[in-house]
Design an enzyme around this catalytic site. Structure first.
Site, PDB file in Angstrom:
ATOM      1  N   HIS A 145       9.982  29.714  23.650  1.00 43.64           N
ATOM      2  CA  HIS A 145       8.925  30.430  24.351  1.00 43.64           C
ATOM      3  C   HIS A 145       9.428  31.497  25.322  1.00 43.64           C
ATOM      4  O   HIS A 145       8.637  32.271  25.830  1.00 43.64           O
ATOM      5  CB  HIS A 145       8.030  29.415  25.081  1.00 43.64           C
ATOM      6  CG  HIS A 145       7.627  28.266  24.198  1.00 43.64           C
ATOM      7  ND1 HIS A 145       6.922  28.446  23.029  1.00 43.64           N
ATOM      8  CD2 HIS A 145       7.897  26.922  24.263  1.00 43.64           C
ATOM      9  CE1 HIS A 145       6.730  27.273  22.428  1.00 43.64           C
ATOM     10  NE2 HIS A 145       7.320  26.337  23.164  1.00 43.64           N
ATOM     11  N   TYR A 154       5.562  13.839  19.499  1.00 46.89           N
ATOM     12  CA  TYR A 154       6.770  13.963  18.680  1.00 46.89           C
ATOM     13  C   TYR A 154       7.063  12.747  17.801  1.00 46.89           C
ATOM     14  O   TYR A 154       8.053  12.753  17.077  1.00 46.89           O
ATOM     15  CB  TYR A 154       7.979  14.240  19.591  1.00 46.89           C
ATOM     16  CG  TYR A 154       7.796  15.458  20.474  1.00 46.89           C
ATOM     17  CD1 TYR A 154       7.571  16.708  19.910  1.00 46.89           C
ATOM     18  CD2 TYR A 154       7.821  15.355  21.861  1.00 46.89           C
ATOM     19  CE1 TYR A 154       7.387  17.833  20.711  1.00 46.89           C
ATOM     20  CE2 TYR A 154       7.647  16.473  22.676  1.00 46.89           C
ATOM     21  CZ  TYR A 154       7.424  17.703  22.086  1.00 46.89           C
ATOM     22  OH  TYR A 154       7.238  18.815  22.876  1.00 46.89           O
ATOM     23  N   ARG A 178       3.010  27.475  25.082  1.00 46.24           N
ATOM     24  CA  ARG A 178       3.659  27.123  23.799  1.00 46.24           C
ATOM     25  C   ARG A 178       3.114  27.949  22.631  1.00 46.24           C
ATOM     26  O   ARG A 178       3.595  27.847  21.514  1.00 46.24           O
ATOM     27  CB  ARG A 178       3.468  25.634  23.489  1.00 46.24           C
ATOM     28  CG  ARG A 178       4.125  24.716  24.490  1.00 46.24           C
ATOM     29  CD  ARG A 178       4.033  23.259  24.062  1.00 46.24           C
ATOM     30  NE  ARG A 178       4.088  22.373  25.205  1.00 46.24           N
ATOM     31  CZ  ARG A 178       5.220  21.941  25.774  1.00 46.24           C
ATOM     32  NH1 ARG A 178       6.392  22.287  25.283  1.00 46.24           N
ATOM     33  NH2 ARG A 178       5.182  21.137  26.822  1.00 46.24           N
ATOM     34  N   ASP A 209      17.977  37.480  20.374  1.00 48.43           N
ATOM     35  CA  ASP A 209      18.983  38.524  20.096  1.00 48.43           C
ATOM     36  C   ASP A 209      20.113  37.968  19.231  1.00 48.43           C
ATOM     37  O   ASP A 209      20.600  38.661  18.325  1.00 48.43           O
ATOM     38  CB  ASP A 209      19.561  39.075  21.409  1.00 48.43           C
ATOM     39  CG  ASP A 209      18.640  40.075  22.087  1.00 48.43           C
ATOM     40  OD1 ASP A 209      17.611  40.450  21.482  1.00 48.43           O
ATOM     41  OD2 ASP A 209      18.951  40.473  23.231  1.00 48.43           O
ATOM     42  N   ASN A 241      14.796  24.604  15.464  1.00 50.90           N
ATOM     43  CA  ASN A 241      13.801  24.158  16.435  1.00 50.90           C
ATOM     44  C   ASN A 241      14.454  24.379  17.790  1.00 50.90           C
ATOM     45  O   ASN A 241      15.341  23.616  18.188  1.00 50.90           O
ATOM     46  CB  ASN A 241      13.438  22.678  16.244  1.00 50.90           C
ATOM     47  CG  ASN A 241      12.358  22.238  17.224  1.00 50.90           C
ATOM     48  OD1 ASN A 241      11.991  22.991  18.129  1.00 50.90           O
ATOM     49  ND2 ASN A 241      11.849  21.028  17.053  1.00 50.90           N
ATOM     50  N   HIS A 289       8.787  23.358  14.371  1.00 49.71           N
ATOM     51  CA  HIS A 289       8.421  22.536  15.523  1.00 49.71           C
ATOM     52  C   HIS A 289       7.789  21.256  15.020  1.00 49.71           C
ATOM     53  O   HIS A 289       6.988  21.287  14.073  1.00 49.71           O
ATOM     54  CB  HIS A 289       7.419  23.255  16.436  1.00 49.71           C
ATOM     55  CG  HIS A 289       7.967  24.525  16.985  1.00 49.71           C
ATOM     56  ND1 HIS A 289       8.877  24.540  18.021  1.00 49.71           N
ATOM     57  CD2 HIS A 289       7.789  25.812  16.606  1.00 49.71           C
ATOM     58  CE1 HIS A 289       9.211  25.803  18.263  1.00 49.71           C
ATOM     59  NE2 HIS A 289       8.573  26.586  17.411  1.00 49.71           N
ATOM     60  N   MET A 290       8.104  20.165  15.673  1.00 53.69           N
ATOM     61  CA  MET A 290       7.504  18.878  15.326  1.00 53.69           C
ATOM     62  C   MET A 290       6.007  18.890  15.630  1.00 53.69           C
ATOM     63  O   MET A 290       5.185  18.463  14.825  1.00 53.69           O
ATOM     64  CB  MET A 290       8.144  17.765  16.153  1.00 53.69           C
ATOM     65  CG  MET A 290       9.606  17.546  15.877  1.00 53.69           C
ATOM     66  SD  MET A 290       9.853  16.383  14.530  1.00 53.69           S
ATOM     67  CE  MET A 290       9.909  14.862  15.483  1.00 53.69           C
ATOM     68  N   SER A 291       5.647  19.378  16.819  1.00 53.24           N
ATOM     69  CA  SER A 291       4.243  19.340  17.247  1.00 53.24           C
ATOM     70  C   SER A 291       3.528  20.617  16.818  1.00 53.24           C
ATOM     71  O   SER A 291       4.168  21.614  16.466  1.00 53.24           O
ATOM     72  CB  SER A 291       4.176  19.193  18.774  1.00 53.24           C
ATOM     73  OG  SER A 291       4.739  20.330  19.404  1.00 53.24           O
TER      74      SER A 291
HETATM   75  C1  DQA Z   1       8.900  21.644  20.216  1.00 52.61           C
HETATM   76  C2  DQA Z   1       7.713  22.350  20.901  1.00 52.61           C
HETATM   77  C3  DQA Z   1       8.157  23.049  22.175  1.00 52.61           C
HETATM   78  O1  DQA Z   1       7.049  23.672  22.802  1.00 52.61           O
HETATM   79  C4  DQA Z   1       8.748  22.047  23.150  1.00 52.61           C
HETATM   80  O2  DQA Z   1       9.221  22.696  24.303  1.00 52.61           O
HETATM   81  C5  DQA Z   1       9.805  21.194  22.516  1.00 52.61           C
HETATM   82  C6  DQA Z   1       9.590  20.687  21.166  1.00 52.61           C
HETATM   83  C7  DQA Z   1       8.450  20.845  18.981  1.00 52.61           C
HETATM   84  O3  DQA Z   1       9.321  20.487  18.185  1.00 52.61           O
HETATM   85  O4  DQA Z   1       7.261  20.558  18.822  1.00 52.61           O
HETATM   86  O5  DQA Z   1      10.797  20.848  23.156  1.00 52.61           O
HETATM   87  O6  DQA Z   1       9.810  22.636  19.785  1.00 52.61           O
END
Ligand code: DQA
Length: 148
Positions: A80, A22, A111, A87, A74, A100-102
Site C-alpha cells: 500500500h 487470513y 488497503r 521501483d 504478497n 493477497h490472502m484477504s
Molecule cells: C495482505 C493484505 C495487506 O493489506 C496486509 O497488510 C497484509 C496481508 C493479505 O495477504 O491479505 O499483511 O497482503
C-alpha cells in the site's frame, strides 16, 4: 521454468495472525502447497520471506541475474505504500503477479490501493491460500504465453 515467490512484512505470522482474515494456515503450509502445485505444473518454485524492506529490495535485485522467469508477490502492508518495492519490481523484465490472502477491497480504505499494481501483470486476492496457488498458475501461464 523458475518462479520466485516473495512474502513480505508480517507474513511469517500467518497462522497466528487474525484468522478471520487470513485463516489458520502457516507460511510453511503455504510454501508446502506452492511446492506441491509447482511439482504438478513442472515448475521450480523458490519462496522467500523477510520483514525488512531493504532485504526484499535486494532479493528482487538478485533475481535479475538468476534466470527467474516470473515473480509472485504478497508484499503485505508494503503493497500500500512502498514505492521502493515498486521501483525494484519494475527493474525485472519478467511478469510479476500480486497476491493477497484477504479480500483487500472489502477491508479498510488504505488497503484498497496498491502502489505495486502498476508494475504487476495482475492481482489475485480474497481466496486465502488459493490466492497464492492461482497466482502461481497465472505466472506460469504468462511465461508460457510470452514464450510463444
Ligand atoms: C495482505 C493484505 C495487506 O493489506 C496486509 O497488510 C497484509 C496481508 C493479505 O495477504 O491479505 O499483511 O497482503
Amino acid at each position: 521454468m523458475r518462479i520466485l515467490v516473495l512474502h513480505g512484512v508480517n507474513l511469517n505470522m500467518f497462522g497466528k495472525r487474525d484468522p478471520s482474515q487470513y485463516g489458520t494456515a502457516t507460511l510453511a503450509d503455504i510454501d508446502a502447497a506452492l511446492k506441491k502445485l509447482a511439482k504438478e505444473l513442472d515448475v521450480t518454485v523458490e519462496c522467500f520471506q523477510t520483514n525488512h524492506e531493504g532485504e526484499m529490495v535486494e532479493r528482487i535485485h538478485k533475481a535479475l541475474g538468476e534466470g527467474i522467469n516470473a515473480v509472485v508477490i504478497n508484499a503485505g502492508a508494503w503493497t500500500h505504500y512502498s514505492y521502493a518495492l515498486a521501483d525494484a519490481l519494475a527493474i525485472l523484465p519478467v511478469p510479476v503477479v500480486e497476491v493477497h490472502m484477504s479480500n483487500v477491497h472489502a477491508r479498510e480504505a488504505f488497503r484498497h490501493h496498491s502502489v505495486l499494481a502498476p508494475v504487476c501483470a495482475g492481482s489475485v486476492c480474497g481466496f486465502g491460500v488459493e490466492s497464492y496457488l492461482l497466482g502461481l498458475r497465472a505466472a506460469q501461464t504468462l511465461v508460457i504465453k510470452d514464450a510463444k
